[in-house]
Design an enzyme around this catalytic site. Structure first.
Site, PDB file in Angstrom:
ATOM      1  N   HIS A 138       0.860  -1.182   0.000  1.00 20.25           N
ATOM      2  CA  HIS A 138       0.000   0.000   0.000  1.00 20.25           C
ATOM      3  C   HIS A 138       0.898   1.234   0.000  1.00 20.25           C
ATOM      4  O   HIS A 138       2.022   1.203   0.485  1.00 20.25           O
ATOM      5  CB  HIS A 138      -0.875  -0.038   1.266  1.00 20.25           C
ATOM      6  N   ASP A 215       2.885  -4.399   8.130  1.00 18.62           N
ATOM      7  CA  ASP A 215       1.645  -3.651   7.931  1.00 18.62           C
ATOM      8  C   ASP A 215       0.493  -4.640   8.071  1.00 18.62           C
ATOM      9  O   ASP A 215       0.231  -5.447   7.187  1.00 18.62           O
ATOM     10  CB  ASP A 215       1.662  -3.011   6.547  1.00 18.62           C
ATOM     11  N   GLN A 218      -4.868  -5.003   6.934  1.00 20.75           N
ATOM     12  CA  GLN A 218      -5.870  -5.912   6.395  1.00 20.75           C
ATOM     13  C   GLN A 218      -5.919  -7.245   7.142  1.00 20.75           C
ATOM     14  O   GLN A 218      -6.961  -7.909   7.171  1.00 20.75           O
ATOM     15  CB  GLN A 218      -5.588  -6.176   4.907  1.00 20.75           C
ATOM     16  N   LYS A 241     -10.640  -0.514  10.286  1.00 20.03           N
ATOM     17  CA  LYS A 241     -10.718  -1.739   9.488  1.00 20.03           C
ATOM     18  C   LYS A 241     -11.037  -2.957  10.351  1.00 20.03           C
ATOM     19  O   LYS A 241     -11.163  -4.072   9.840  1.00 20.03           O
ATOM     20  CB  LYS A 241      -9.404  -1.950   8.733  1.00 20.03           C
ATOM     21  N   CYS A 379      -4.833   2.703  -3.668  1.00 26.84           N
ATOM     22  CA  CYS A 379      -3.589   3.176  -3.033  1.00 26.84           C
ATOM     23  C   CYS A 379      -2.479   2.137  -3.173  1.00 26.84           C
ATOM     24  O   CYS A 379      -1.697   1.918  -2.254  1.00 26.84           O
ATOM     25  CB  CYS A 379      -3.817   3.530  -1.572  1.00 26.84           C
TER      26      CYS A 379
END
Length: 421
Positions: A138, A215, A218, A241, A379
């Site tokens: 991302h 990261d 998600q 999220k 993104c």
């Protein structure tokens, strides 16, 4: 008594029996019509909807406990402080961190990555050094490292992916060299749904004394995450999220690294003492939390963590895998539709293109059918460049989505073909 114990609406399912219809009743926003059609919300990779327990936790704070935290001696401040810090402990449990002081509250994954880039990175990255990322990142895990490399005269290296959207692990390992100062990798791709083998990637990096940032934006709402088992040095996630509010997230960092890092921002609450001659910084985790924090949304995030814990991440993972598998079979059977991202290990995300039809037109027609998907580059423009496409339509699933909603999506795609094909 904590705010969490006062929330009148409890989660509707248990970890042992995932009843999606009961779960759906917890989410008020799902029970509406869009353009006269029942809402089918398939944009969960962008942001998730909020259960009543989260909404009511925020409302309760503003109705009963609204106060600044940490320094007040009156009852409201003491209650708000206790509830705020209980969320830190909840986030520690959620990630299985060793200590609550390893949990830093930030606005979200983007700020968490920027914090590490500007604090750890500026201290450890110099001219000629390298930062390693992957080709599926991302923008939030690209741009902060580009900024750092530009400032320091360092080089950004990128581990490639194959045509299925899977990381070429051997190439990643080859790029871990004597000049690599940190590796920053996604746990789960927002554009492809690929689940990366971050435990193995971390092992490879640590064999060369290279720290790893993951990261987890998600992955955190979809997969059980154990930072001690992963052995990553930093892990970032976003509350919005994870069925929580916007504007709140977490940076996990190993205490020994956080202790050695300089503060990211200056101001109130990150200090122990201030004179015009010298400032002594506060202890962890407060050293990285300057100013009045996002108290209400932090408490709402605590309710979201409790909700996820009640449902059980393993049960959520099984349910979402079933929905994704069902959707993949149905959509790949439609002539003229191509799924982008076909990794063997996937979760949550189904990106696709349609022959001769721009993704924005797909999204517009689906919206008229009451179906919310995301269209564009997500993104992740380098991912689009890798596959030679400008954009995709992306359906992303959450714990409240159903096979019936997939059927509605399939019918919507056929409507797109009818109108524009």
């Amino acid at each position: 008594m904590s705010t969490a114990t006062k929330i009148p609406h409890a989660a509707a399912a248990t970890a042992t029996a995932f009843d999606v219809e009961k779960v759906r009743r917890d989410f008020p926003v799902l029970h509406q019509k869009v353009h006269g059609k029942p809402l089918v919300y398939l944009d969960n990779a962008a942001t998730t909807q909020k259960p009543l327990s989260v909404i009511e936790a925020i409302e309760y704070y503003y109705r009963h406990d609204n106060s600044n935290i940490h320094r007040g001696v009156h009852a409201l401040s003491e209650r708000a402080t206790a509830d705020y810090e209980k969320v830190r402990a909840a986030a520690q449990r959620f990630l299985n961190a060793r200590d609550a002081k390893e949990i830093i509250f930030v606005r979200g994954t983007t700020e968490a990555i920027n914090l590490v880039a500007q604090s750890y990175g500026r201290k450890h990255v110099g001219p000629g050094d390298e930062v390693l990322i992957t080709a599926m990142e991302h923008h939030s895990n690209i741009v902060p490292w580009q900024m750092l490399c530009d400032e320091k005269g360092a080089r950004l290296r990128v581990a490639p992916i194959n045509d299925r959207g899977e990381l070429l692990l051997d190439e990643f390992e080859k790029l871990l060299g004597p000049k690599t100062r940190i590796a920053a990798v996604s746990h789960l791709s927002n554009a492809l749904g690929t689940i990366n083998p971050v435990r193995e990637m971390t092992r490879m990096a640590h064999a060369r004394n290279i720290p790893v940032l993951v990261d987890g934006a998600q992955a955190a709402p979809r997969l059980p995450v154990d930072v001690q088992a992963l052995d990553c040095d930093f892990y970032a996630m976003s509350g919005h999220k994870m069925y929580g509010p916007t504007g709140i997230g977490v940076l996990y960092g190993k205490a020994e690294l956080l202790e050695a890092m300089p503060p990211y921002q200056g101001g109130g609450d990150m200090i122990a003492s201030v004179t015009f001659e010298k400032t002594v910084y506060n202890k962890l985790p407060y050293k990285f939390e300057a100013g009045t924090p996002n108290i209400a949304d932090t408490i709402g995030f605590g309710a979201a963590l409790a909700y996820l814990e009640t449902l059980g991440l393993e049960a959520i993972e099984r349910h979402e895998h079933d929905v994704l598998s069902y959707a993949t079979r149905a959509i790949e059977a439609i002539p003229g539709v191509t799924i982008v991202g076909t990794a063997s290990e996937k979760s949550g995300v189904l990106s696709f293109t349609m022959d001769g039809i721009h993704p924005h037109d797909i999204g517009t027609i689906l919206d008229r059918e009451g179906i919310a998907v995301r269209t564009g580059h997500h993104c992740a423009q380098p991912v689009m460049q890798r596959f030679g496409i400008p954009a995709t339509a992306r359906a992303s699933f959450g714990l409240y989505n159903t096979r019936e909603e997939v059927d509605a999506l399939v019918a919507g795609i056929h409507k797109v073909i009818e109108v524009l094909g």
